[in-house]
Scaffold this motif. Structure first.
Motif, PDB file in Angstrom:
ATOM      1  N   ARG A   1       0.172  -9.153  -5.992  1.00  0.00           N
ATOM      2  CA  ARG A   1      -0.596 -10.348  -6.359  1.00  0.00           C
ATOM      3  C   ARG A   1      -1.443 -10.802  -5.194  1.00  0.00           C
ATOM      4  NH1 ARG A   1       0.211 -11.063 -11.038  1.00  0.00           N
ATOM      5  NH2 ARG A   1       2.194 -11.189 -12.133  1.00  0.00           N
ATOM      6  N   ARG A   2      -2.635 -11.249  -5.506  1.00  0.00           N
ATOM      7  CA  ARG A   2      -3.501 -11.804  -4.474  1.00  0.00           C
ATOM      8  C   ARG A   2      -2.865 -13.064  -3.909  1.00  0.00           C
ATOM      9  NH1 ARG A   2      -8.689 -10.442  -3.856  1.00  0.00           N
ATOM     10  NH2 ARG A   2      -9.540  -8.788  -5.160  1.00  0.00           N
ATOM     11  N   GLY A   3      -3.031 -13.285  -2.633  1.00  0.00           N
ATOM     12  CA  GLY A   3      -2.489 -14.480  -2.006  1.00  0.00           C
ATOM     13  C   GLY A   3      -1.082 -14.302  -1.482  1.00  0.00           C
ATOM     14  N   GLN A   4      -0.516 -13.104  -1.633  1.00  0.00           N
ATOM     15  CA  GLN A   4       0.858 -12.897  -1.203  1.00  0.00           C
ATOM     16  C   GLN A   4       0.942 -12.382   0.223  1.00  0.00           C
ATOM     17  OE1 GLN A   4       2.851 -10.291  -3.919  1.00  0.00           O
ATOM     18  NE2 GLN A   4       3.921 -12.019  -4.847  1.00  0.00           N
ATOM     19  N   VAL A   5       2.110 -12.595   0.797  1.00  0.00           N
ATOM     20  CA  VAL A   5       2.428 -11.954   2.070  1.00  0.00           C
ATOM     21  C   VAL A   5       3.583 -10.999   1.794  1.00  0.00           C
ATOM     22  CG1 VAL A   5       3.235 -12.263   4.413  1.00  0.00           C
ATOM     23  CG2 VAL A   5       1.728 -13.961   3.390  1.00  0.00           C
ATOM     24  N   VAL A   6       3.403  -9.738   2.114  1.00  0.00           N
ATOM     25  CA  VAL A   6       4.453  -8.749   1.920  1.00  0.00           C
ATOM     26  C   VAL A   6       4.841  -8.240   3.302  1.00  0.00           C
ATOM     27  CG1 VAL A   6       5.065  -6.559   0.854  1.00  0.00           C
ATOM     28  CG2 VAL A   6       3.463  -8.084  -0.289  1.00  0.00           C
ATOM     29  N   SER A   7       6.106  -8.359   3.664  1.00  0.00           N
ATOM     30  CA  SER A   7       6.514  -7.811   4.950  1.00  0.00           C
ATOM     31  C   SER A   7       7.183  -6.473   4.715  1.00  0.00           C
ATOM     32  CB  SER A   7       7.442  -8.784   5.675  1.00  0.00           C
ATOM     33  OG  SER A   7       8.755  -8.632   5.204  1.00  0.00           O
ATOM     34  N   VAL A   8       6.871  -5.527   5.569  1.00  0.00           N
ATOM     35  CA  VAL A   8       7.397  -4.176   5.438  1.00  0.00           C
ATOM     36  C   VAL A   8       8.072  -3.832   6.758  1.00  0.00           C
ATOM     37  CG1 VAL A   8       6.834  -1.772   4.992  1.00  0.00           C
ATOM     38  CG2 VAL A   8       5.506  -3.559   3.900  1.00  0.00           C
ATOM     39  N   VAL A   9       9.323  -3.449   6.685  1.00  0.00           N
ATOM     40  CA  VAL A   9      10.039  -3.083   7.908  1.00  0.00           C
ATOM     41  C   VAL A   9      10.423  -1.617   7.824  1.00  0.00           C
ATOM     42  CG1 VAL A   9      12.058  -3.545   9.328  1.00  0.00           C
ATOM     43  CG2 VAL A   9      10.905  -5.420   8.170  1.00  0.00           C
ATOM     44  N   GLY A  10      10.038  -0.868   8.803  1.00  0.00           N
ATOM     45  CA  GLY A  10      10.590   0.467   8.963  1.00  0.00           C
ATOM     46  C   GLY A  10       9.809   1.598   8.338  1.00  0.00           C
ATOM     47  N   SER A  11       8.666   1.345   7.706  1.00  0.00           N
ATOM     48  CA  SER A  11       7.932   2.472   7.131  1.00  0.00           C
ATOM     49  C   SER A  11       6.441   2.175   7.050  1.00  0.00           C
ATOM     50  CB  SER A  11       8.468   2.807   5.746  1.00  0.00           C
ATOM     51  OG  SER A  11       7.686   3.834   5.198  1.00  0.00           O
ATOM     52  N   THR A  12       5.674   2.853   7.886  1.00  0.00           N
ATOM     53  CA  THR A  12       4.218   2.713   7.811  1.00  0.00           C
ATOM     54  C   THR A  12       3.677   3.362   6.541  1.00  0.00           C
ATOM     55  OG1 THR A  12       4.314   2.984  10.193  1.00  0.00           O
ATOM     56  CG2 THR A  12       2.153   2.910   9.212  1.00  0.00           C
ATOM     57  N   SER A  13       4.333   4.451   6.105  1.00  0.00           N
ATOM     58  CA  SER A  13       3.879   5.119   4.885  1.00  0.00           C
ATOM     59  C   SER A  13       3.920   4.171   3.704  1.00  0.00           C
ATOM     60  CB  SER A  13       4.786   6.313   4.576  1.00  0.00           C
ATOM     61  OG  SER A  13       4.671   7.279   5.564  1.00  0.00           O
ATOM     62  N   LEU A  14       4.963   3.341   3.659  1.00  0.00           N
ATOM     63  CA  LEU A  14       5.090   2.403   2.542  1.00  0.00           C
ATOM     64  C   LEU A  14       3.949   1.390   2.571  1.00  0.00           C
ATOM     65  CD1 LEU A  14       6.799   1.492   0.178  1.00  0.00           C
ATOM     66  CD2 LEU A  14       8.198   0.165   1.735  1.00  0.00           C
ATOM     67  N   MET A  15       3.590   0.919   3.768  1.00  0.00           N
ATOM     68  CA  MET A  15       2.455  -0.006   3.879  1.00  0.00           C
ATOM     69  C   MET A  15       1.182   0.635   3.357  1.00  0.00           C
ATOM     70  SD  MET A  15       2.697  -1.668   7.617  1.00  0.00           S
ATOM     71  CE  MET A  15       1.540  -3.001   7.484  1.00  0.00           C
ATOM     72  N   LEU A  16       0.963   1.878   3.775  1.00  0.00           N
ATOM     73  CA  LEU A  16      -0.259   2.566   3.349  1.00  0.00           C
ATOM     74  C   LEU A  16      -0.253   2.761   1.837  1.00  0.00           C
ATOM     75  CD1 LEU A  16      -0.597   5.194   6.187  1.00  0.00           C
ATOM     76  CD2 LEU A  16      -1.907   3.124   5.849  1.00  0.00           C
ATOM     77  N   ALA A  17       0.936   3.101   1.292  1.00  0.00           N
ATOM     78  CA  ALA A  17       1.026   3.310  -0.147  1.00  0.00           C
ATOM     79  C   ALA A  17       0.704   2.018  -0.886  1.00  0.00           C
ATOM     80  CB  ALA A  17       2.420   3.805  -0.514  1.00  0.00           C
ATOM     81  N   LEU A  18       1.141   0.877  -0.332  1.00  0.00           N
ATOM     82  CA  LEU A  18       0.866  -0.408  -0.979  1.00  0.00           C
ATOM     83  C   LEU A  18      -0.629  -0.695  -0.996  1.00  0.00           C
ATOM     84  CD1 LEU A  18       3.714  -2.575   0.550  1.00  0.00           C
ATOM     85  CD2 LEU A  18       3.374  -2.193  -1.863  1.00  0.00           C
ATOM     86  N   ALA A  19      -1.315  -0.352   0.098  1.00  0.00           N
ATOM     87  CA  ALA A  19      -2.735  -0.693   0.210  1.00  0.00           C
ATOM     88  C   ALA A  19      -3.633   0.316  -0.487  1.00  0.00           C
ATOM     89  CB  ALA A  19      -3.126  -0.785   1.686  1.00  0.00           C
ATOM     90  N   ALA A  20      -3.076   1.515  -0.809  1.00  0.00           N
ATOM     91  CA  ALA A  20      -3.953   2.630  -1.189  1.00  0.00           C
ATOM     92  C   ALA A  20      -4.719   2.368  -2.484  1.00  0.00           C
ATOM     93  CB  ALA A  20      -3.127   3.898  -1.311  1.00  0.00           C
ATOM     94  N   ALA A  21      -4.007   2.001  -3.550  1.00  0.00           N
ATOM     95  CA  ALA A  21      -4.684   1.923  -4.851  1.00  0.00           C
ATOM     96  C   ALA A  21      -5.780   0.873  -4.824  1.00  0.00           C
ATOM     97  CB  ALA A  21      -3.659   1.613  -5.941  1.00  0.00           C
ATOM     98  N   ALA A  22      -5.512  -0.261  -4.144  1.00  0.00           N
ATOM     99  CA  ALA A  22      -6.529  -1.318  -4.083  1.00  0.00           C
ATOM    100  C   ALA A  22      -7.771  -0.818  -3.360  1.00  0.00           C
ATOM    101  CB  ALA A  22      -5.957  -2.536  -3.376  1.00  0.00           C
TER     102      ALA A  22
END
Lengths: 567, 233
Positions: B49-70
């Motif tokens: 959702r727009r306006g959210q803060v998502v914290s990711v601990v321990g995996s850069t791949s997961l961060m990239l996966a979250l940002a990829a489709a957008a």
């Protein structure tokens, strides 16, 4: 392919252009025997060499046997087209618009120009005279209806009367179709077609033109149609004229060579403002700006910057001032590479002049828009944000990245300051044998970090020049996090082998190796200074019950390094 | 005697009436979502959702996966304070490098730089070692809510809407001196600020099986019973 009305053209042909261009660049006289070699055969031969018996297409050895003093020059398409600009500019002194069909060949719509000069003979004379005088090159001019007829006419300096092209072409051999092929790919296709036609007994263009059009299309496809049209003296497309326009450019000459950044800040502002004014006066805006500078030592530095800021209310001037200043600072401090080749950074030295040239110029209000509606709001918002951050952090603070060719994960990334035009140094499409296989790692430290790889007995694992691993890797120690107090304390403890003074990296606890693959040897650029010879190993480290971390390690020069983490 | 369902229905109706009168509805939170890779459906069922803060601990791949489709759909992405971001990995995940800007070393200007990025970009990746105070973080979060951008922060973030922690990771494809890394299964603990439940989701984040639906593991956190009781509390 639509039928185009046949245009009467004059064609200006410079015989053996590649060798003429190469000889000019090499500083040889026109009467020297020379030839241009591409691949295994000669592609162009100078007149002196031809009279000595050197033929196009022959190998280097045959040519040197026929003419021992032959100068063999390398093939360079860029040089050919660059040098031909001078010929085109000379022709433009006589006629208003010319089409460069390929380096060595110019097409000019003859009707208007011939009326202006009185007759086609007068036009041809004027063209030959202008090119000989200003470009220093001998050329031949011919005129006819249709492209192929005009090209053939130029080769024999003839003027074919209007409407007579078909008859003029009829006795020409079928190979002459290749003269109208402008690209190498097209040329091989046409050569293949010509050889098939010859074997079918169709020896002249007249024979080809006499065949029914529909049958040629059915048998030979688009190439056949192209050949049939040309053989019948028709045209495929009207000439595409180029117009020469003055660049919008400003130049600032420093009274004393500028060596301090303060001197440049003002110069950058002045130059940017005058470019802004020049653009506004011309009623245009530009998509790119080429920043050039000359140093005391006579070096030419040059860089292209993208911009999409309009000239409204001085915004462009402010925007460009920053970029010019950054670029000049980079050159002065010697951190930014100069020139298109992106090679070595020049040694810092004073700048004597600064130039700005506007490129990609479009009239105001004719900016490129998206398919639906104007430029996307999100895009311009993002650009503004990035410009703001670049204003805060400076040139290198915001990076644009691109993929480039390479073997290790670090080599495969090309980073450049945001907004600066720089092309990746290595092509991705090349094969890159020995590249670390996918998946690519998500964490690649900017510089490799030290690591220790130990065998079951705790002694370091080594890899010999023949890629023999001394023992299977069993333990890996990476650098500890800077905040890891426990690791620091353990490192200081006498049991770690140190007494008193502690130096070198602080190692994290040893982690057991679950599985590993390798070594994969990579020996790169052995001919140059930055040669590297390494062996890569992928290792999965067990951190807990279910927790496995995969890392990429490299062994080189007797030490292990952490290249990347698959996290 | 009224049944429980009927009472629940009446209570919901009354709540809806109050919301209509006061003018605040829960839909305010249902901000438009950015596209998300189907692989992550189990991790973030409500989307990014727009306006959210998502914290990711321990995996850069997961961060990239979250940002990829957008990013693939046209969003702009900034990575602040991530000097060791694997750009090739980002490109393989689907991020469009033409719309990715890196600010590897914001230094003391971290708060200003992150703020400018939140203003202008759709997805902002924040590195773990940024000089941000708690007040800075709160300010960034409210700015993101206002501008409708998404902050993906590496490392813990107090008050994040969704906190993702990589708790387990398994690789396959490696042997003893042979093979190569091929596939990876990542187990993520998902904690949402609303809902208060922690779930474990295992997803094939790397390798040939990326398209396969993720396996949900039955390791529910103790607050499951609360959830059943409190509905969408």
């Amino acid at each position: 392919m639509s039928v185009v009305t046949v245009v009467r053209r004059a064609v200006l042909w410079v015989p053996d252009w590649p060798v003429v261009a190469a000889m000019t660049e090499a500083g040889l006289g026109a009467d020297a025997p020379a030839a241009v070699l591409h691949g295994r055969g000669l592609v162009a031969v100078s007149a002196a060499a031809r009279s000595a018996g050197v033929r196009r297409g022959s190998t280097r050895r045959l040519a040197q046997r026929a003419c021992p003093e032959l100068v063999i020059l390398p093939h360079d398409e860029g040089r050919d087209s660059r040098r031909f600009e001078a010929v085109a500019a000379a022709a433009e002194q006589v006629v208003s618009g010319v089409e460069i069909t390929r380096p060595g060949l110019l097409a000019i719509p003859a009707d208007g120009a011939a009326r202006f000069h009185g007759s086609e003979e007068a036009l041809a004379e004027a063209l030959v005279g202008a090119v000989a005088e200003q470009a220093g090159v001998e050329c031949a001019v011919g005129a006819a209806d249709g492209l192929l007829a005009a090209v053939l006419a130029a080769r024999s300096s003839e003027l074919v009367p209007a409407g007579a092209s078909r008859d003029y072409l009829a006795p020409a051999p079928i190979d002459s179709l290749a003269l109208a092929a402008m690209e190498r790919v097209q040329r091989t296709e046409v050569d293949r077609l010509a050889s098939v036609l010859t074997r079918l007994g169709i020896m002249t263009l007249g024979d080809l033109a006499a065949l029914p059009f529909a049958d040629v299309l059915a048998r030979f496809g688009p190439v056949g149609v192209w050949a049939h049209r040309l053989a019948s003296g028709e045209d495929l497309a009207p000439p595409v004229l180029r117009r020469s326009e003055e660049d919008i450019a400003v130049e600032h000459v420093f009274e004393d060579p500028a060596e301090r950044i303060e001197q440049l800040t003002h110069a950058a502002a002045v130059a940017a403002a005058s470019l802004d004014q020049a653009l506004l006066d011309a009623g245009v805006r530009c998509g790119r700006v080429r920043i050039t500078a000359r140093t005391e030592k006579g070096e030419e530095l040059e860089r292209v910057w993208r911009t999409d800021v309009g000239t409204r209310a001085g915004a462009f001037a402010r925007h460009m001032t920053d970029r010019v200043r950054w670029q000049l600072e980079g050159w002065l401090s010697g951190t930014a590479g100069g020139g298109e080749k992106g090679g070595e950074a020049p040694a810092p030295s004073g700048l004597v002049s600064l130039g700005l040239v506007a490129e990609d110029v479009v009239p105001l209000g004719a900016e490129q828009a998206y398919l639906w509606g104007g430029t996307s709001g999100a895009d311009s918002r993002a650009h503004r944000a990035l410009e703001r951050v670049q204003g805060l952090l400076g040139l290198e603070g915001v990076l644009a990245v691109a993929e480039q060719g390479g073997r290790s994960p670090r080599d495969r990334v090309h980073a450049a300051p945001w907004g600066q035009e720089a092309s990746p140094a290595r092509a991705v499409a090349h094969p890159w044998p020995g590249r670390i296989p996918d998946p690519p790692p998500a964490t690649v430290p900017p510089v490799a970090r030290p690591a220790l790889v130990l065998d079951a007995g705790g002694s370091p694992v080594t890899i010999s020049r023949r890629l023999a691993v001394s023992a299977p890797p069993t333990w890996v120690r990476l650098e500890a996090e800077a905040s890891d107090e426990r690791a620091r304390a353990a490192n200081r403890h006498p049991s770690s082998g140190h007494v008193g003074h502690v130096e070198g990296p602080v190692w994290d606890r040893p982690r057991p190796v679950e599985s590993w693959a390798g070594p994969w040897p990579v020996s790169e650029r052995w001919w140059s200074e930055d040669a590297s010879r390494r062996a890569y190993v992928q290792v999965a480290l067990r951190d807990g019950e279910d927790e496995v971390t995969a890392v990429l390690l490299a062994y080189g020069g007797g030490a292990w390094a952490l290249e990347a983490v698959y996290d | 005697m009224e049944t429980a369902e009927a009472r629940l229905a009446r209570a919901r109706e009354a709540l809806a009436g109050v919301q209509r009168r006061v003018g605040t509805t829960r839909e305010r939170w249902e901000a438009p979502a950015l596209p998300l890779a189907p692989m992550l459906d189990q991790v973030m069922p409500q989307g990014l959702r727009r306006g959210q803060v998502v914290s990711v601990v321990g995996s850069t791949s997961l961060m990239l996966a979250l940002a990829a489709a957008a990013s693939e759909e046209g969003s702009w992405t900034a990575a602040v304070g991530m000097p060791s971001l694997g750009v090739v990995a980002a490109a393989r995940r689907g991020l469009d490098l033409a719309r990715l800007a890196l600010m590897p070393h914001p230094g003391a200007q971290a708060a200003t730089v992150a703020g400018a990025c939140v203003d202008g970009m759709d997805v902002v990746l924040l590195g773990p070692r940024l000089a941000l105070s708690d007040a800075d973080r709160r300010r960034l979060a409210s700015r993101a809510r206002e501008r409708g951008s998404v902050i993906l922060a590496e490392g813990p973030w107090t008050g994040a809407h969704v906190a993702l922690t990589a708790v387990a990771s398994r690789w396959h494809g490696l042997g003893a001196g042979d093979g190569r890394l091929r596939g990876r299964e990542l187990t993520v603990r998902v904690e949402e600020r609303r809902g208060g439940l922690a779930r474990l989701v295992t997803l094939p984040i790397e390798g040939a099986s990326v398209g396969v639906a993720p396996v949900r593991r039955g390791a529910e956190a103790p607050s499951m019973s609360l959830r059943a009781l409190g509905g969408a509390a």
